[in-house]
Design an enzyme around this catalytic site. Structure first.
Site, short mmCIF file in Angstrom:
data_model
loop_
_atom_site.label_atom_id
_atom_site.label_comp_id
_atom_site.label_asym_id
_atom_site.label_seq_id
_atom_site.Cartn_x
_atom_site.Cartn_y
_atom_site.Cartn_z
N LEU A 72 7.23 11.29 64.64
CA LEU A 72 5.86 11.22 65.17
C LEU A 72 5.37 9.77 65.21
O LEU A 72 5.66 8.99 64.30
CB LEU A 72 4.92 12.05 64.30
CG LEU A 72 5.25 13.55 64.28
CD1 LEU A 72 4.50 14.25 63.17
CD2 LEU A 72 4.94 14.18 65.64
N ASP A 127 10.79 9.55 56.27
CA ASP A 127 11.01 10.13 54.94
C ASP A 127 10.53 9.21 53.82
O ASP A 127 11.15 9.13 52.76
CB ASP A 127 12.51 10.48 54.75
CG ASP A 127 13.01 11.44 55.81
OD1 ASP A 127 12.23 12.30 56.25
OD2 ASP A 127 14.18 11.33 56.21
N HIS A 158 12.32 17.50 53.25
CA HIS A 158 13.58 16.79 53.45
C HIS A 158 14.60 17.28 52.42
O HIS A 158 14.27 17.36 51.24
CB HIS A 158 13.35 15.28 53.32
CG HIS A 158 14.58 14.48 53.60
ND1 HIS A 158 15.02 14.22 54.88
CD2 HIS A 158 15.50 13.93 52.77
CE1 HIS A 158 16.14 13.52 54.83
NE2 HIS A 158 16.46 13.34 53.56
#
Lengths: 206, 206
Positions: B92, B144, B108
């Site tokens: 994003l 992440d 994740h």
């Protein structure tokens, strides 16, 4: 009986945990020599108090090669089979690592590969992880990069300080360092790429 | 009741776990819309089967900005308060992240910061770690890297394949994703630097 050499620079609490495991017979080995690169390391005094061969080999003012050579000479004179780094604050050169290839263990206070290098507990705390831990690994030529033998997980509490977290990790360090050393001296460690496999059958002379 | 928007690209097993937790009342929220950037995503069909507003918004051939804009428009039309990424294979843009700042969760399959990016389970297996796991984190503009809300630990077995390890991690993903979403919709998450603290008192409208 395999001969262990311990290298340390500080209080040597992991050295003491290993010495206890050897004394109880959990780890079938003997500590042939304890070497510190710092004269005032508490671990050195503790080794002397245990009646062990405890040696100060200065690193200051020496090239890495010269220091490594002195340590190798001492380890060989003591017929050391396996080397345990127990809070040893020097990076060993490739000559040393090759000389004792697959026979050097180190312990690190994180779940490697997360948080290598110094202040691992502080790194973990500041990164906001919910779990950290400790790792015993075979030493290769990188920093905290060698094949992993044992790990233990420790939860991070919201109330943790670096001190409280370090203390809980240290308890696990003491447990897994002896566990890993036992596997190593029993010849049960098999390295496959970066993975360490544990042989089920105990072979006494490998 | 807070409105959740789910973004997915694949089978949507984490979406289904969230839907179950909402159905049982464990997570006090409703799923306002499920959006997939892939028409053939199994998760999209599953959302339709549950009678949810399930939308395909193509990403192919669009700039990131154009795609993000389309998704934001759909989320806003559905009055979405919180966004859950559930196997959503698009990064994003900063406009999206800022629009829903502190209100986007991602999961994740590793103990971040270890093994970010793709094939986390394979990375873990090949690195030889003895423990891995999964992480639910708030989404920031990195990959992440956002503040960690929940983690779960999964042991790596010698016999593990990527498939067997992934399956055991997935069980934990389903558990902690709902746990983290519950904390978020109850307004109990407080971000302090990179650390997430959980407020003890439940505040229903924050």
């Amino acid at each position: 009986m395999k001969n262990i050499g311990i290298l340390l620079s500080g209080r040597g609490s992991n050295f003491e945990a290993i010495a206890r495991s050897i004394a109880t017979g959990d780890v079938p080995a003997r500590i042939a020599v304890v070497i510190s690169n710092r004269r005032d390391a508490a671990g050195l005094a503790r080794a002397q108090a245990r009646g062990l061969d405890a040696r100060f080999i200065p690193s200051q003012g020496k090239t890495r090669e010269a220091f490594d050579r002195d340590v190798i000479a001492a380890l060989e004179a003591c017929k050391v089979d396996y080397v345990c780094l127990a809070g040893f604050m020097r990076v060993l050169g490739s000559c040393f690592v090759q000389k004792f290839s697959g026979r050097i263990l180190n312990i690190h206070p994180s779940l490697l590969p997360a948080f290598p290098g110094i202040d691992a507990q502080k790194q973990a705390l500041e990164s906001g992880v919910k779990f950290t831990g400790c790792t015993v690994h075979l030493v290769d030529e990188g920093i905290d990069t060698g094949p992993i033998v044992c790990q233990a997980v420790v939860p991070v509490l919201e109330s943790d300080t670096v001190e409280s977290l370090s203390a809980r990790i240290l308890e696990q360090e003491h447990r897994i360092y002896s566990e890993a050393l036992k596997l190593l001296v029993e010849g049960r460690i098999e390295v496959d790429g970066r993975r360490v496999k544990i042989k089920e059958t105990v072979t006494s002379d490998e």
